[in-house]
Design a protein around this motif. Structure first.
Motif, PDB file in Angstrom:
ATOM      1  N   ARG A 309      -0.270 -19.665   7.621  1.00  0.00           N
ATOM      2  CA  ARG A 309      -0.703 -18.268   7.617  1.00  0.00           C
ATOM      3  C   ARG A 309       0.479 -17.328   7.436  1.00  0.00           C
ATOM      4  O   ARG A 309       1.620 -17.673   7.728  1.00  0.00           O
ATOM      5  CB  ARG A 309      -1.437 -17.940   8.913  1.00  0.00           C
ATOM      6  CG  ARG A 309      -0.687 -18.336  10.189  1.00  0.00           C
ATOM      7  CD  ARG A 309      -1.531 -18.099  11.433  1.00  0.00           C
ATOM      8  NE  ARG A 309      -0.960 -18.676  12.640  1.00  0.00           N
ATOM      9  CZ  ARG A 309      -0.017 -18.122  13.381  1.00  0.00           C
ATOM     10  NH1 ARG A 309       0.487 -16.941  13.023  1.00  0.00           N
ATOM     11  NH2 ARG A 309       0.431 -18.709  14.466  1.00  0.00           N
ATOM     12  N   TYR A 311       0.385 -14.091   8.884  1.00  0.00           N
ATOM     13  CA  TYR A 311       0.581 -13.306  10.110  1.00  0.00           C
ATOM     14  C   TYR A 311       1.335 -14.128  11.148  1.00  0.00           C
ATOM     15  O   TYR A 311       1.139 -15.337  11.305  1.00  0.00           O
ATOM     16  CB  TYR A 311      -0.742 -12.770  10.647  1.00  0.00           C
ATOM     17  CG  TYR A 311      -1.737 -13.759  11.213  1.00  0.00           C
ATOM     18  CD1 TYR A 311      -1.644 -14.187  12.529  1.00  0.00           C
ATOM     19  CD2 TYR A 311      -2.796 -14.220  10.439  1.00  0.00           C
ATOM     20  CE1 TYR A 311      -2.577 -15.059  13.073  1.00  0.00           C
ATOM     21  CE2 TYR A 311      -3.733 -15.097  10.970  1.00  0.00           C
ATOM     22  CZ  TYR A 311      -3.612 -15.521  12.281  1.00  0.00           C
ATOM     23  OH  TYR A 311      -4.539 -16.400  12.814  1.00  0.00           O
ATOM     24  N   LEU A 325       1.330  -8.463  10.201  1.00  0.00           N
ATOM     25  CA  LEU A 325      -0.114  -8.613  10.000  1.00  0.00           C
ATOM     26  C   LEU A 325      -0.450  -9.000   8.567  1.00  0.00           C
ATOM     27  O   LEU A 325       0.351  -8.837   7.654  1.00  0.00           O
ATOM     28  CB  LEU A 325      -0.827  -7.310  10.371  1.00  0.00           C
ATOM     29  CG  LEU A 325      -0.586  -6.763  11.779  1.00  0.00           C
ATOM     30  CD1 LEU A 325      -1.536  -5.606  12.053  1.00  0.00           C
ATOM     31  CD2 LEU A 325      -0.740  -7.858  12.833  1.00  0.00           C
ATOM     32  N   GLN A 351      -7.504 -13.299  13.782  1.00  0.00           N
ATOM     33  CA  GLN A 351      -6.210 -12.610  13.770  1.00  0.00           C
ATOM     34  C   GLN A 351      -6.163 -11.504  14.820  1.00  0.00           C
ATOM     35  O   GLN A 351      -5.134 -11.303  15.478  1.00  0.00           O
ATOM     36  CB  GLN A 351      -5.906 -12.023  12.387  1.00  0.00           C
ATOM     37  CG  GLN A 351      -4.535 -11.374  12.315  1.00  0.00           C
ATOM     38  CD  GLN A 351      -4.184 -10.836  10.933  1.00  0.00           C
ATOM     39  OE1 GLN A 351      -3.059 -10.447  10.673  1.00  0.00           O
ATOM     40  NE2 GLN A 351      -5.151 -10.802  10.023  1.00  0.00           N
ATOM     41  N   TRP A 354      -5.516 -13.118  18.118  1.00  0.00           N
ATOM     42  CA  TRP A 354      -4.100 -13.507  18.168  1.00  0.00           C
ATOM     43  C   TRP A 354      -3.206 -12.301  18.465  1.00  0.00           C
ATOM     44  O   TRP A 354      -2.306 -12.371  19.310  1.00  0.00           O
ATOM     45  CB  TRP A 354      -3.708 -14.141  16.836  1.00  0.00           C
ATOM     46  CG  TRP A 354      -2.223 -14.266  16.639  1.00  0.00           C
ATOM     47  CD1 TRP A 354      -1.417 -15.280  17.063  1.00  0.00           C
ATOM     48  CD2 TRP A 354      -1.364 -13.309  16.003  1.00  0.00           C
ATOM     49  NE1 TRP A 354      -0.112 -15.021  16.727  1.00  0.00           N
ATOM     50  CE2 TRP A 354      -0.046 -13.827  16.065  1.00  0.00           C
ATOM     51  CE3 TRP A 354      -1.575 -12.085  15.372  1.00  0.00           C
ATOM     52  CZ2 TRP A 354       1.047 -13.142  15.532  1.00  0.00           C
ATOM     53  CZ3 TRP A 354      -0.492 -11.403  14.836  1.00  0.00           C
ATOM     54  CH2 TRP A 354       0.805 -11.931  14.927  1.00  0.00           C
TER      55      TRP A 354
END
Length: 529
Positions: A309, A311, A325, A351, A354
């Motif tokens: 990922r 982010y 982000l 997200q 998180w």
């Protein structure tokens, strides 16, 4: 100890003697560089492996870093590190064997580095059949994160080679990177739009004053990117610029992405109606673009095969955490943004969870939320839809605003202090203060958002503010017409200094050339400043 009288002088002394590094970063001949950039058969090249695309270091911590390089043919990556430029008592790191599967790019993880120290490194590429045959080394240097309070400086911006404005040698190329390099930042935060894969270029563009802008061109920059190789070619294009390569060699990067790494204003599930594209499924294009993005940047949470990922959180000692982000991969479709329920929003539920969890865990004095889209600026997508969070309705949160309201409420109720939002995207620079006393939604603590960019792209007029979260614009500099060229100015970057003693954060908005346009000093622990 003050910023200018402390660490900065030591680093200048280190860099002044790096003649070898400068020689290694000399500009490749345009013809040969463009040929290699266009995908000429790397295996057929004579001589030794070459790293003419420079080096990068990403996601540096107190004890680690990730070194990136691209070869012009299959090669074994070797990285050597040392505390001195002489490379006495150097440590050797054996990296990957690079080949066409990753467009000859590779990353080498460095571990066990001393905290708060200058690390000199050089990258060699070895012939896989004869390890004694290596190309000319490419040098770089970076400083690991200090474990104790120490001055921190970083720069941020975004938007490179957009709207038809590419590398113009007559203009100094991407000269803003040289200006940022001279500021001696600890790292560079790129807020997205590292490329404009949907922005073909012409060789020349007529300017309003009668002069001509001249673009360096490669085949991949003459059409929209659709194939994996075309996306790769867009990233290679930027590395033709010597100022960018020098910058990468000396300044670690924290890189995020936005829309133009794929195409303008894209969202998952979109089907194109653009005649320039033969592939209409945006999910297919995004997968190819993500693969190229992963290959061309040293990002610790994203592997070269694009798994992982974008982010992540980057810890920079006790004074700073950077929350990077991804407002593109998990968003819902662009729309008028008036729905009363929206759990997916612009971040996606996973997200968001998180981010709330990591913000709650953070013990850093300052928590920079690196968002690739602005919060309260109204960014349209066509006549009825909206691209960012705000949708022009100043009332209670609707659409994607609901997710941001949940986040802001969490920050207030968990008593999370020191949040500052940094972004780019809109191609001008501004500073906004958000305050519940001015807002329709009031369950949040005041905070600042700073916008900077573009680096080398068209500049655009300012957009409207949405009153839902009570923004008030303290500063803005933007042109009055659309797509103003870099030759006419309006190219911007931001600079953040955190004082190691007082922990004060000073944010400066600068333009190409270094002039300070706006300054804001933020003091730790103060609410509503």
């Amino acid at each position: 100890m003050g910023r200018e009288s402390g660490r900065g002088i030591g680093r200048r002394t280190v860099l002044q003697g790096s003649a070898a590094a400068s020689a290694a970063l000399a500009v490749p001949a345009v013809a040969s560089a463009a040929s290699a950039a266009s995908g000429a058969p790397a295996q057929a090249l004579p001589g030794r492996p070459s790293a003419q695309w420079g080096v990068q270091v990403g996601d540096v911590t107190a004890s680690s870093g990730l070194v990136w390089v691209r070869s012009d043919r299959p090669a074994r990556v070797i990285v050597e590190t040392s505390a001195t430029e002489s490379f006495t008592r150097a440590k050797r790191w054996h990296g990957p064997l690079v080949g066409p599967g990753t467009d000859f790019t590779g990353r080498t993880a460095l571990h066990g580095l001393p905290a708060g120290s200058q690390v000199h490194y050089r990258v060699l590429l070895a012939d896989p059949e004869d390890p004694r045959r290596t190309g000319e080394p490419v040098h770089g240097t970076f400083r690991t994160v200090a474990e104790r309070r120490k001055d921190v400086r970083f720069v941020w911006s975004g938007d490179l080679a957009g709207q038809g404005w590419g590398i113009n040698p007559d203009h100094g190329g991407y000269r803003i990177f040289e200006e940022m390099r001279r500021r001696e930042p600890d790292f560079f935060l790129c807020s997205g739009d590292n490329i404009y894969a949907d922005g073909p270029m012409a060789e020349t563009v007529a300017l309003p004053d009668g002069s001509t802008w001249r673009n360096l061109l490669t085949p991949e920059k003459t059409k929209v990117a659709e194939t994996l190789d075309e996306y790769r070619g867009n990233f290679r294009y930027n590395l033709l610029d010597p100022a960018l390569r020098r910058f990468h060699a000396e300044v670690p990067t924290i890189t995020q992405w936005d829309d133009h790494e794929v195409l303008n204003n894209w969202y998952p599930g979109e089907i194109l109606v653009d005649d320039r594209y033969t592939e209409k499924n945006v999910d297919v294009l995004a997968a190819r673009a993500r693969r190229a993005f992963a290959e061309y940047f040293p990002i610790s949470t994203l592997r070269p095969d694009a798994s992982g990922r974008v982010y992540r959180v980057q810890h920079h000692g006790p004074l700073l955490d950077v929350f990077v982000l991804d407002c593109r991969t998990y968003r819902d479709a662009n729309s008028p943004g008036r729905q009363p329920e929206d759990t997916q929003g612009i971040l996606g539920a996973e997200q968001l969870a998180w981010l709330k969890r990591e913000l709650s865990r953070s013990r850093a004095v300052w928590k920079v939320i690196a968002c690739d889209m602005p919060l309260g600026l109204v960014v349209p997508d066509g006549d009825t839809d909206f691209e960012a969070v705000a949708q022009g309705d100043p009332g209670a949160p609707l659409g994607r605003e609901l997710q941001m309201a949940e986040l802001l409420r969490h920050i207030k109720h968990r008593k999370i202090t020191g949040t500052v939002w940094l972004t780019a995207d809109v191609h001008y620079t501004s500073a906004q203060h958000y305050d519940p006393s001015r807002a329709a939604f009031k369950d949040f603590a005041p905070f600042w958002e700073f916008v900077s960019g573009p680096l080398n792209a068209g500049a655009f007029p300012g957009v409207k503010l949405d009153g839902t979260f009570g923004p008030e614009q303290s500063f803005v500099k933007a042109p009055t017409r659309a797509n103003v060229s870099p030759a006419e100015g309006f190219q911007f970057y931001g600079e953040v200094d955190i004082d190691g003693d007082s922990a004060e954060m000073t944010v400066r908005l600068r333009e190409d050339g270094g002039k300070v346009l706006f300054t804001k000093v933020l003091r730790p622990g103060l609410v509503g400043q």
